[in-house]
Design an enzyme around this catalytic site. Structure first.
Site, mmCIF file in Angstrom:
data_model
loop_
_atom_site.group_PDB
_atom_site.id
_atom_site.type_symbol
_atom_site.label_atom_id
_atom_site.label_comp_id
_atom_site.label_asym_id
_atom_site.label_seq_id
_atom_site.Cartn_x
_atom_site.Cartn_y
_atom_site.Cartn_z
ATOM 1 N N ASN A 91 0.804 -1.218 0.000
ATOM 2 C CA ASN A 91 0.000 0.000 0.000
ATOM 3 C C ASN A 91 0.842 1.275 0.000
ATOM 4 O OD1 ASN A 91 -2.528 1.693 0.749
ATOM 5 N ND2 ASN A 91 -1.120 2.089 2.455
ATOM 6 N N SER A 140 -4.206 2.160 -9.099
ATOM 7 C CA SER A 140 -5.019 3.349 -9.338
ATOM 8 C C SER A 140 -5.605 3.238 -10.725
ATOM 9 C CB SER A 140 -4.113 4.591 -9.235
ATOM 10 O OG SER A 140 -4.707 5.727 -9.809
ATOM 11 N N TYR A 195 3.469 9.689 -11.283
ATOM 12 C CA TYR A 195 2.550 8.815 -10.550
ATOM 13 C C TYR A 195 1.927 7.792 -11.494
ATOM 14 C CZ TYR A 195 -0.988 7.423 -7.129
ATOM 15 O OH TYR A 195 -1.766 6.705 -6.249
ATOM 16 N N VAL A 230 -9.970 8.393 -3.384
ATOM 17 C CA VAL A 230 -10.229 8.384 -1.947
ATOM 18 C C VAL A 230 -9.751 9.677 -1.288
ATOM 19 C CG1 VAL A 230 -9.666 7.218 0.225
ATOM 20 C CG2 VAL A 230 -10.107 5.872 -1.842
#
Length: 277
Positions: A91, A140, A195, A230
Site C-alpha cells: 500500500n 489506481s 505517478y 479516496v
C-alpha cells in the site's frame, strides 16, 4: 526460537488513509496477526493506539519500503517468529497533489517509493510467502495502460513474455524524458506523469510476477486494485470515497476472493477490468 503457525498479514504504509482502514478490516476479519507498518515509529504506534481503542489488536513494526536494510530487518523479524506471510498488501505510496508536473528529483523519489520499492520487497519479503499467500498491490485508475501513449511502450507492456527488466526500462525511459524536459509519453501532457508511470509499472509487474509464481508451481495469487478516488492527506482531502470505502476492494482480495483469482486488475467495486483496454 519456536515459530508460530499463526497466520500473518502485513500492510505497508498503513498508519493512515486506505492502509489504516485495510489494517482495521483485517483485524476484524482475518484469523491471524495483522502488522501495521510505517516508516515513522511514533506515527505508527499512534495508529495502533487508535485501533486498540476500538478493541482491535494490530501489531506494529517499522518498515521503510525505500530502504532495503529496513525491509531486511522486518523480514528477519517475521522469519524468526512465524512460518511465513499469508497476506501482503503493498500500500505504501506517495504523491504531491500540488505538483501536476514534477522535477526529475521529485519524479525519481516518487518512482523509488511507489514502484522500485516493490522490486526490493519482491527480493526480500516474497521468499517468506506461504504457498497459498495473497499479495494485493494498491494501484489506481492511473495504473491503466490507457494513461500511456508512447507506442513502443504500449506494444511492449502487453507482451505475454514481458520481463521485469523491460518494465524497469519503461520506468527509466520516463525518468530520462523528465530529465530532458519531455513528458509526453503519458496522457494529459504529462500531468502527474510520474505517478501514472509508477502505477502502470506496478500493474505490469503484478501480471509478470503472477506468471512467474505460476511457472514456479506455487499457488500464490497477486492482484492489483484501484480503490477509487479516496479522500486522504495525499489528495488534500479531495475524492469520492472515504478511506474505509477505499479499503473495500483490497479487503475483498485479501479475505474473500477465490484463490483462483490471479493476475487481475480489480476495480473499487470488486469487479475485474481489462487494464490494457
Amino acid at each position: 526460537m519456536y515459530k508460530m503457525e499463526t497466520k500473518v498479514a502485513v500492510v505497508t504504509g498503513s498508519n493512515k488513509g486506505i492502509g489504516f482502514e485495510i489494517v482495521k478490516g483485517l483485524c476484524q476479519k482475518f484469523e491471524g496477526v495483522v502488522y501495521l507498518t510505517a516508516r515513522n515509529e511514533e506515527r505508527g504506534r499512534q495508529a495502533v493506539k487508535k485501533l486498540e481503542d476500538l478493541g482491535l489488536r494490530p501489531l506494529f513494526h517499522t518498515l521503510d519500503v525505500t530502504c532495503e536494510q529496513s525491509i531486511q530487518e522486518f523480514a528477519t523479524y517475521i522469519a524468526s517468529r512465524y512460518c511465513g506471510i499469508d497476506v501482503l498488501v503493498n500500500n505504501a505510496g506517495i504523491l504531491d497533489f500540488d505538483k501536476s508536473v514534477s522535477s526529475y528529483e521529485d519524479a525519481k523519489k516518487l518512482i523509488d517509493t511507489n514502484f522500485l520499492s516493490l522490486i526490493s520487497i519482491s527480493k526480500i519479503l516474497y521468499p517468506l510467502l506461504k504457498n497459498n499467500a495473497r499479495i494485493i498491490n494498491i494501484s489506481s485508475d492511473w495504473g491503466l495502460l490507457s494513461n500511456i501513449r508512447k507506442q513502443i511502450w504500449l506494444d511492449t507492456l502487453v507482451k505475454d513474455n514481458l520481463t521485469v527488466d523491460e518494465i524497469l526500462q519503461f520506468v527509466n525511459d520516463f525518468l530520462q524524458a523528465v530529465k530532458n524536459g519531455k513528458t509526453t509519453m503519458v496522457s494529459f501532457a504529462g500531468h502527474y506523469g510520474d505517478y501514472k508511470v509508477s502505477k502502470v509499472a506496478m500493474s505490469a509487474l503484478t501480471f509478470v510476477q503472477q506468471r512467474q509464481f505460476s511457472e514456479q508451481g506455487t499457488d500464490i495469487s497477486i492482484n492489483c486494485v484501484h480503490p477509487g478516488f479516496v479522500k486522504s492527506d495525499m489528495t488534500k482531502g479531495m475524492g469520492d470515497f472515504t478511506p474505509e470505502r477505499g479499503a473495500r476492494a483490497p479487503l475483498y482480495l485479501a479475505l474473500e476472493a477465490p484463490q483462483s483469482q490471479k493476475g487481475t486488475f480489480v476495480w473499487h467495486d470488486c469487479h475485474q477490468v481489462n487494464w490494457d483496454d
